[in-house]
Design an enzyme around this catalytic site. Structure first.
Site, short mmCIF file in Angstrom:
data_model
loop_
_atom_site.label_atom_id
_atom_site.label_comp_id
_atom_site.label_asym_id
_atom_site.label_seq_id
_atom_site.Cartn_x
_atom_site.Cartn_y
_atom_site.Cartn_z
N GLU A 1 25.16 60.31 25.60
CA GLU A 1 26.12 59.37 24.92
C GLU A 1 27.52 59.60 25.38
OE1 GLU A 1 25.27 56.56 23.49
OE2 GLU A 1 23.49 57.13 22.37
N HIS B 1 23.65 56.72 28.44
CA HIS B 1 24.34 55.60 27.51
C HIS B 1 25.89 55.57 27.32
CE1 HIS B 1 20.37 53.99 25.83
NE2 HIS B 1 19.92 55.00 26.56
N GLU C 1 27.09 48.80 28.27
CA GLU C 1 27.59 50.26 28.23
C GLU C 1 27.87 50.76 29.85
OE1 GLU C 1 24.19 52.28 26.50
OE2 GLU C 1 24.56 51.48 24.54
N HIS D 1 21.36 49.56 28.61
CA HIS D 1 22.04 48.51 27.77
C HIS D 1 23.07 48.06 28.76
CE1 HIS D 1 20.35 50.83 23.83
NE2 HIS D 1 19.68 49.57 24.27
#
EC number: 3.4.17.24
Length: 986
Positions: free
Chosen positions: A897, A812, A718, A715
């Site tokens: 994350e 991420h 990010e 992504h």
């Protein structure tokens, strides 16, 4: 009482008492009081009232006691409780309850205040029913409520009857939940009335309930508008191969939903409900499958040369590395690459040779030598180097375009020397020359070119001022009803590139990862900004990165990014954006810093038009608003959602890493996994330790090391994932003894950027195909999703030769949660969370997926085990984590994350080499902490290896010595309260 049938018994008693003689009505008062209290706790009270056929009785009692205010008040309490059920409220409305209540609600009067308050409460409950709201509008009650509210507001000088005024506002709030109510409210000048009365209340804190409710009504009734752009689709388009659609379908509903929620509740929108959990055990079971013909896997053999290489070829490779395009290392003199062409408006149009084009670097002259407001320790150095700015003034562009050629930059680098580890402006410029972008970038963003050093301190989470969101909404309303000072001038437009207007800020963003689409000057120091949608898409606006110039110093500029899409953001909980000042960089402080005040994130009045949105209908937008005081006059500054990390930054970083490694110890192989849709190479790295010697045992140990497969930046928005990956890569090639041990334990296959095109073109979530690549792992298309297709193919190849990775992890970033944490996969935890009975005889599971998170919880300061989740959701079935776990049988398949903001826990420890203890609770994470997380992840892998796999005695002893030493140092520091470095000296 409720569970024993008390509500039914009380309703029956009410019916009996109401049928009796008037003289027996003395028992009604305590009975009504008891009904009101019990009804407040009984969620099914309204239905029970209908079942007992008591609605007419309650209305009859109310009418009968209009002249007896004590009894009337108790009847109204019961009426309000009954109306809490929408169905019962509708029945009461049909039977004339609202007309009855308006006989009780009178203009301002000190008589019978308690009764009036009860009547307003009952009316507000009735108006929760949409049919009652329509009936109220049709009978003119909305205008009457506005007049009543004005009357009470005007006469309640001492603010003794706030609850009555707020009750009237609640009635208006429920009526304006329907489209007819909003239209009537606007036609009755409701916006002006409420806005004016709210201004009178702002100075009194006791009136916050009134202000909050009035603000909600104003937000809801603000006329919906479309974004001030011709189309919400991206300004950039990319022709896709074959008959592929340029944009995936997006769910949405036409028109203005009457059930929209307006309150900004603090909801974790990313948390999936239980219904999303996968409960089919057959689908949860790990079943290695192949999604392509087996013969296709042979092409990936060349990407795993370490499995078949002999020691001699390895030795030759370290001494004479091949000059393959994937290993090309640009330098200051080799900026022209023979295989590089510029990408113009489409994939089919090629620009001239890159050597014939001049890259530009946005800069500008400065006239004053001001001291830095951020780093007082650098004041002397900043003053000395600031004197060099005069030389730079001579190169100012007469058109004030803030652009300079590379020749000027070369002179600049000679005058302003600064060593930033693992960064070279020459390497960056050379790599940027070869990047293929849709707009054909000719400029370099100065922060990416010049480099970034982490600030010497961490900034605390921004303390949010009480009522900030309310104030910002009222400012928006003021534009509507008092437009006299609104300029409304477009000063930057990607779709219509004309020179900016005089007397305002200058904006620019046509550089890697930049994505500003339009800037509108609202007032002298306020600007509305529109971000560009992802390429071939009409959505995914969250990331932003742009530059500004021609500013005044110490003046608060307000920026409103008006087309954000996420429901909530860490910007509401203390997160700040990041700012980079060119002047500060040239004075020796080249760094992104957290900046911005009065930061707020809230739903606005903009709505996506169905036709303009290409089928995306009825979508709301959100505003991110913030104020910035720029430290220098006529500086050039860059603002970004998070610390940017571009594709060229990554490629030049890999070049520097390869040059800085020890080729005798570090096996490094950089290859091209594939070409992206836009024609950019997607690098694949292989990192491990060189064999100890030429003997057979060492060569076998080299080839038989387990694999760890790491990916990042699928992504584009990010960017924190790239900073974590940077920390991982630097640690893996370092001389740290733990890194040396780790290389001897594993072979690392790393794809540091899975979506180069998205990063290059400033996307937030998608690739050039308009697809979220992390939702394509089930059936990736080799043409539309080449990086996913070939990453998955490489994983399949490793599985086919019996070398499935021990760990797979996809890096991420998370925009709404704090901390760093892992998402993993577990059958049992998913079934337990969904409430399914788990038969342990049928479902057996290795709990080894929990080992790595537990280790990271102990060794990584930013990592929190309690934030981890191992649930498998249906909506995540096509993500890397789930597909690699299910199709390839990788037990430890994770998504890591990293927060954009801060950590929620207390003690935070810095990296092993610094060994300082700091309390990081409430501090915003910077690039140093993110890079540290990447290195700590590596440490966790080493400990996992020691716990999970058989190791040689020599390796175990070496690891135990290193890890015990680190543990002893930290334990002593915590126990004695002394600095770790003192422990070392002791």
């Amino acid at each position: 009482v409720i569970s024993k049938g008390g509500s039914e018994a009380l309703l029956q008693a009410l019916a009996t008492a109401a049928q009796g003689e008037p003289r027996e009505h003395g028992a009604l008062l305590p009975l009504l009081r008891l009904l009101a209290r019990v009804g407040q706790r009984d969620r099914k009270f309204g239905l029970k009232v209908q079942k007992a056929e008591a609605t007419d009785i309650i209305l009859s009692l109310t009418r009968r006691n209009l002249g007896h205010h004590l009894h009337l008040t108790h009847c109204l309490w019961v009426l309000r409780v009954c109306a809490s059920n929408v169905t019962t409220g509708t029945v009461l409305g049909i039977n004339g309850a609202m007309e009855l209540l308006f006989k009780v609600i009178t203009p301002y009067s000190k008589r019978h205040i308690r009764t009036v308050r009860a009547a307003i409460g009952a009316l507000a409950a009735l108006l929760k029913s949409k049919s009652n709201s329509r009936r109220a509008v049709n009978r003119g009650y909305l205008g009457e409520l506005l007049r009543l509210y004005q009357d009470w507001h005007r006469n309640d000088i001492s603010n003794n009857y706030v609850y009555i005024r707020r009750g009237l506002l609640l009635c208006l709030k429920h009526i304006t939940s329907i489209q007819l109510g909003r239209e009537t409210f606007l036609g009755s000048r409701g916006m002006e009335i409420l806005f004016t009365t709210v201004q009178d209340c702002l100075s009194c804190k006791n009136l916050d309930p009134i202000i909050a409710t009035a603000t909600q009504i104003l937000r809801k009734c603000y006329p919906k508008e479309h974004l001030p752009v011709l189309t919400v689709r991206s300004s950039y388009s990319f022709p896709l191969p074959g008959n592929a659609k340029a944009e995936p379908p997006c769910e949405g509903s036409e028109g203005d939903s009457e059930s929209e929620g307006e309150e900004e509740a603090e909801i974790d929108w990313d948390k999936e409900d239980d219904y999303d959990l996968e409960t089919d055990v057959n689908k949860l079971r790990s079943r290695p499958v192949l999604d392509r013909p087996e013969e296709e896997l042979g092409q990936y053999e060349s990407l795993c040369a370490e499995l078949s290489q002999n020691f001699q070829s390895l030795e030759d490779r370290t001494e004479n590395p091949p000059s393959a395009p994937s290993l090309f290392i640009p330098s200051a003199t080799s900026v022209k690459h023979p295989n590089c062409r510029w990408r113009k408006q489409s994939v089919t149009e090629m620009g001239p040779d890159p050597g014939e084009q001049d890259f530009k670097v946005p800069l500008q002259s400065w006239r004053k030598k001001e001291e830095s407001m951020w780093d007082k320790n650098d004041e002397k150095r900043g003053t000395a180097e600031g004197a060099q700015d005069k030389d730079f003034c001579e190169e100012e562009d007469p058109a004030r375009s803030c652009v300079f050629s590379l020749d000027t930059v070369g002179n600049l680098l000679e005058k302003h020397r600064g060593e930033i580890p693992f960064h070279s402006p020459h390497f960056y410029a050379a790599r940027a020359k070869c990047v293929k972008s849709i707009p054909g970038y000719r400029e370099l963003a100065f922060p990416d070119f010049w480099g970034h050093q982490p600030p010497p301190y961490s900034k605390p989470v921004l303390e949010r001022k009480q009522g900030l969101q309310r104030d910002k909404v009222l400012d928006d309303v003021r534009r509507l009803i008092q437009p006299g000072d609104v300029i409304g001038r477009t000063v930057f437009d990607l779709d219509d590139p004309s020179p900016g207007a005089p007397g305002c800020l200058m904006f620019f963003s046509k550089f890697e990862s930049g994505n500003l689409r339009k800037a509108i000057q609202v007032r002298e120091f306020e600007y509305d900004l529109v971000m560009n949608a992802d390429v071939n898409s009409s959505q995914h606006h969250q990331w932003f990165y742009f530059g500004v110039g021609d500013m005044r110093s110490a003046v608060p500029y307000r920026f409103n990014i008006i087309n954000c899409e996420k429901f909530n953001s860490q910007f509401n909980y203390g997160m700040q954006l990041v700012l980079y000042s060119v002047r500060e960089a040239l004075q020796g402080r080249p760094r992104w810093i957290r900046a911005g005040q009065e930061i707020c994130y809230y739903k606005n009045h903009y709505r996506c038009r169905a036709a303009a949105g290409g089928g995306v209908r009825g979508r709301f937008y959100y505003t991110l608003t913030f104020s910035i005081k720029f430290p220098h006059q006529d500086d050039v500054c860059y603002l970004a959602y998070h610390y940017p990390y571009t594709y060229s930054t990554m490629m030049s970083h890999l070049d520097i890493l390869e040059q800085n490694r020890n080729p005798k110890k570090v096996y490094w192989r950089q290859q091209t996994l594939c070409q992206t849709l836009g024609g950019n190479p997607c690098p694949l790295l292989t990192i491990t330790a060189m064999p100890e010697s030429k003997n057979r045992a060492d060569l076998e140990q080299f080839c038989n090391r387990p694999y760890v497969f790491l990916t990042a930046r699928v992504h584009p928005g990010e960017s924190n994932a790239s900073w974590v990956m940077k920390g991982t890569l630097e640690f893996l090639i370092s001389t740290d003894p733990i890194a040396d041990l780790l290389r001897k334990c594993f072979i690392f296959k790393i794809v540091p950027m899975l979506n180069p095109d998205g990063v290059i073109n400033g996307n937030h979530r998608c690739s050039l195909s308009g697809d979220d690549l992390n939702r394509q792992w089930l059936t990736p298309d080799p043409q539309l999703h080449p990086t996913i297709y070939h990453a998955k193919g490489l994983l399949h190849y490793l599985c086919s030769v019996g070398r499935a990775p021990l760990v797979f992890c996809d890096y991420h970033g998370h925009s709404q949660k704090k901390n760093v944490f892992l998402y993993g996969c577990s059958i049992k935890e998913t079934l337990w969370q969904a409430g399914c009975m788990v038969d342990t005889a049928v479902v057996t599971e290795d709990v080894g997926y929990r080992t790595l998170p537990k280790i990271l919880d102990k060794v990584a300061p930013a990592f929190v085990m309690n934030s981890c989740s191992f649930l498998v959701e249906k909506s995540r079935a096509s993500t890397a984590r789930v597909v690699v776990w299910k199709e390839m049988g990788v037990l430890r398949s994770y998504t890591m994350e990293s927060t954009y903001c801060s950590c929620s826990h207390g003690l935070y420890r810095c990296s092993w080499d610094i060994l300082l203890f700091k309390n990081k609770k409430g501090l915003q994470l910077g690039t140093q902490e993110l890079e540290e997380m990447g290195s700590k992840f590596c440490l966790g892998l080493l400990i996992l290896h020691l716990k999970s796999l058989p190791c040689s005695k020599e390796l175990m002893a070496q690891a135990a010595l290193l890890l015990d030493l680190e543990e002893e140092i930290t334990d002593r520091a915590q126990r004695d309260g002394t600095a770790p470095e003192k422990c070392i000296r002791g």
